[in-house]
Design an enzyme around this catalytic site. Sequence first.
Site, PDB file in Angstrom:
ATOM      1  N   SER A  92      29.789  43.416  23.407  1.00  0.00           N
ATOM      2  CA  SER A  92      31.322  43.989  23.607  1.00  0.00           C
ATOM      3  C   SER A  92      31.238  44.824  25.062  1.00  0.00           C
ATOM      4  CB  SER A  92      32.067  44.152  22.759  1.00  0.00           C
ATOM      5  OG  SER A  92      33.394  44.464  22.819  1.00  0.00           O
ATOM      6  N   VAL A  93      31.985  46.017  24.893  1.00  0.00           N
ATOM      7  CA  VAL A  93      31.878  46.949  26.018  1.00  0.00           C
ATOM      8  C   VAL A  93      30.711  47.553  26.156  1.00  0.00           C
ATOM      9  CG1 VAL A  93      32.301  49.191  24.429  1.00  0.00           C
ATOM     10  CG2 VAL A  93      33.259  49.031  26.843  1.00  0.00           C
TER      11      VAL A  93
END
Length: 253
Positions: free
Chosen positions: A93-94
Amino acid sequence: MLTAADRRPWIVTCRRGDGLRLICFPYAGGGPSLFRGWPLELSQQVEVCAVQLPGREARMKEPPIGDLRRLVVELADAIEPSLDRPFALFGHSVGGLVAFEFARELRRRYGIEPVHLFVSGCPAPELTDDERLSELPDGEFLERMRRFNGTPREILEHAEMMELVLPTLRADFSLRDTYRHRTESPLGCAISAFGGMADRAVGVDKLNPWSAHTTGGFQLWLFQGDHFFVRTAQAAVVEAVMLLLQPYMSLRL
């Protein structure tokens, strides 16, 4: 057991080894514990490390960093001693975006790159989202966290705990919200993009564009599960990582 080197609080070593070093970046609000079980399924040749960002787990009392460019600069300063051998980067994800920009910072600063970059559940960097989740009011922000299904419900429903972790969650989402992609030459290392078959937020259309960011080869892998397949399909994810790292296993210090 996870151990943190006193002089390297940014890095937690999940298992030591003398071969390839795999450096892992967790998703928003996550910490090194996400990768606690990985050494059990990876080759003994691989040293498994996890990045421990300010504001979580053992660094809970430190203020989180919400600017990605500042983060990768501080990270490159802090873990330069851990780049003394061939290494690969994995980010979910991030964490995938942080891993990508970290790889580019290392290339700019030291002229080195990972042997392989894994970006998991992460849209290609040039794909922006106009919605700034980090700026939502607390109630709406927490409702989004419930829908994402990434933060344990017992934490979301614990007022005192949420008071502690909310600044970190907001800062992590700010990393993506405030990020602006800058065009640079593609990385020379291979990139593998991982996705969840039931991930409605990050589909194939957002993963395939990662192919433009490498001259070293690109692969797309899909796994059973939603955005957090990295947890629910951990064994399959680690097996794929192991397979893709196999060509680099003979590399040594």
